[in-house]
Design a protein around this motif. Structure first.
Motif, short mmCIF file in Angstrom:
data_model
loop_
_atom_site.label_atom_id
_atom_site.label_comp_id
_atom_site.label_asym_id
_atom_site.label_seq_id
_atom_site.Cartn_x
_atom_site.Cartn_y
_atom_site.Cartn_z
N GLY A 5 0.80 -1.22 0.00
CA GLY A 5 0.00 0.00 0.00
C GLY A 5 0.83 1.27 0.00
N VAL A 30 -1.00 4.44 -1.03
CA VAL A 30 -1.89 5.11 -0.08
C VAL A 30 -1.10 5.80 1.03
CG1 VAL A 30 -2.38 3.25 1.58
CG2 VAL A 30 -4.14 4.92 1.02
N TRP A 53 -8.35 3.51 -0.23
CA TRP A 53 -7.32 4.08 -1.08
C TRP A 53 -7.97 4.99 -2.13
CZ3 TRP A 53 -4.18 -1.06 -2.21
CH2 TRP A 53 -3.65 -1.53 -0.99
#
Length: 536
Positions: free
Chosen positions: A405, A408, A523
């Motif tokens: 991630g 994000v 996200w």
């Protein structure tokens, strides 16, 4: 291939904004009018990063901010390579924001997505059977909400994060979000974005209990295969109430009530009443442990070992809602007793930044509380600026940040920078936030737009069960990818990436890469926040 040599914001640029592209070679850079093929601007690199540590490249930064003529163009270097067409226009992010918002509709659970609205991505109703409550051993109707990610689980603290980001965006940039994105909406006066929020909040209300507690999640016992949602027919279970779910629901419901008040006061009051009961549960369970999956349950846990930030957010939300300074004093005590508490982050398990927003955006907040948040925010935002200044692609990510991630992580830091700019006026914060959004939209070492269906070179094979099993070559549009992961937490990345691959290039566009190419609703909403800000 041009995306390997020239990287730019594939959605375009506003005339008044800073405009950056990066090249892998030095030379004279040209802007070519895509219609007349005439050269309209020339320049050279304003900065050079030799052997940039996160991309492994020599990065040549081309700043053409003083070129403001609206139109469609290409970049060219040494008459050898041209970029894809890009635009300079007043609203370059409007279409992609519609797409990222509509992606939430495609994640809807418990309803049929009809061809009228979903087109080739239509599917039958899913996950509408009654679910087994593991706490009461009864069955309950809990259909609705959004599928969280590439799987079909529905998780409260993750979903509340997504809702709160949209609430925050709507409060700050309502004009940018009062747009239609072609979804079913029976309300005469409710904007599409609030209608989408309501679909998720209605599901959360079903998970509230008479004592105020909120169940943590609804999933099957284990992750299903790559099947369409209506074919994911394992038994549905409702997990016990958790502090993560109940505290974040308190805060998220109060924020949503505030946003809904001008449109639907009755619904706003329903949310407030549920939030007050949830906060009563929070107060009665001060030592409640972080959530752990029960035996034989193997879906995403979304637990947290440090619940102080969730309780802090709920407490500050109660202060914002009631004006009672006793809640401010409680928040101050939490912060002062925990000097390492993160007051800036905006992830689903580290929510201090949301509580900061509540304080910054209210009228006449408690000064001591405000000063604590302000000091933390400026310190962290300044750190982000320092990191970005040393990176060839100008974003606040270090080696260790290219984890599961990573995109994000960047988006949340960019949102924090926008809040820092909004409330403390440092223009550099906003500029780095825009560069970070440009990274998501293609100005990054891979050259991909990390949004399916948007940009000249969008990634197309997310770890996302509907996209992987619907028989349509194109992925569902508007989905934001998790992005590069130097730690290669799945066997696909481990197998196909060389051990010395630079962190910002540890990405493969393949559905098998769940640790690099999955999607989540929260996200998406962070990207929506930023696109809305720069569309306002």
């Amino acid at each position: 291939m041009s995306k390997e040599v020239i990287r730019l914001n594939q959605m375009g640029y506003r005339p008044q904004d800073r405009k950056i592209a990066t090249f892998r070679c030095d030379g004279e850079y040209l802007i070519i009018d895509s219609k007349t093929m005439e050269t309209v601007y020339k320049g050279t690199a304003s900065k050079i990063f030799l052997n940039d540590k996160n991309s492994g490249e020599d990065v040549y930064v081309f700043d053409f901010s003083d070129f403001t003529q609206e139109g469609s163009y290409r970049l060219e270097v040494a008459h050898l390579c041209r970029s894809a067409i890009f635009t300079i226009s007043k609203h370059p992010y409007r279409d992609v924001n519609r797409g990222m918002l509509k992606a939430l509709y495609y994640q809807r659970c418990g309803m049929e997505l009809t061809p009228e609205y979903a087109g080739v991505f239509a599917h039958k109703i899913c996950h509408h059977d009654r679910a087994l409550d593991l706490q009461t051993h009864t069955f309950r109707e809990v259909s609705g909400g959004w599928h969280d990610a590439g799987d079909y689980g529905r998780y409260v603290n993750a979903g509340i994060n997504a809702v709160a980001m949209l609430d925050m965006a709507y409060e700050l940039t309502p004009h940018s979000l009062n747009i239609s994105f072609d979804v079913p909406n029976d309300s005469a006066n409710l904007p599409d974005v609030l209608n989408e929020i309501k679909y998720e909040m209605d599901f959360f209300l079903k998970l509230t209990n008479p004592d105020g507690g909120v169940n943590h999640k609804v999933t099957t016992w284990s992750f299903g295969g790559a099947v369409m949602p209506e074919n994911d027919v394992g038994e549905l279970v409702i997990c016990e109430c958790s502090m993560e779910a109940t505290a974040t629901f308190t805060a998220g419901a109060l924020m949503t009530a505030r946003v809904f008040e001008p449109f639907d006061p009755q619904y706003a009051q329903t949310l407030r009443e549920a939030a007050f009961k949830a906060f009563d549960w929070v107060e009665k369970h001060p030592d409640y442990p972080g959530f752990k999956n029960p035996k034989n349950l193997f879906t995403g846990e979304y637990g947290d070992t440090d619940l102080r930030d969730e309780v802090l957010w709920a407490t500050v939300a109660m202060y914002r809602e009631t004006g009672n300074d006793e809640y401010a004093q409680r928040a101050i005590r939490i912060i002062e007793a925990n000097p390492t508490l993160d007051l800036v982050n905006l992830t689903c398990c580290c929510v201090g930044g949301f509580s900061a927003y509540e304080v910054f955006s209210m009228e006449n907040p408690n000064q001591q509380l405000y000063d604590l948040y302000k000091a933390a925010f400026i310190k962290r935002c300044d750190e982000f600026i320092s990191i970005a200044s040393q990176e060839g692609f100008g974003v606040p990510l270090e080696y260790k940040d290219y984890t599961w991630g990573s995109n994000v992580t960047l988006l949340y830091r960019a949102v924090a920078l926008i809040l820092g700019y909004k409330y403390f006026g440092n223009k550099t914060y906003e500029e780095v936030a825009l560069r970070s959004l440009g990274y998501i939209f293609g100005e990054n070492p891979t050259g991909f737009s990390y949004v399916t269906g948007f940009g000249a070179f969008p990634y197309n094979y997310p770890h996302h069960r509907p996209s992987d099993s619907d028989g349509v070559e194109q992925a569902i549009p508007g989905l934001v990818s998790g992005g590069p992961n130097v730690f290669k937490n799945d066997t696909f990345l481990e197998k196909f990436l060389a051990p010395d691959t630079p962190p910002a290039k540890c990405f493969i566009d393949d559905a098998a890469s769940y640790s690099g190419n999955e999607i989540t609703v929260y996200w998406n909403t962070a990207a929506v926040f930023l696109a809305a800000w720069f569309d306002d």
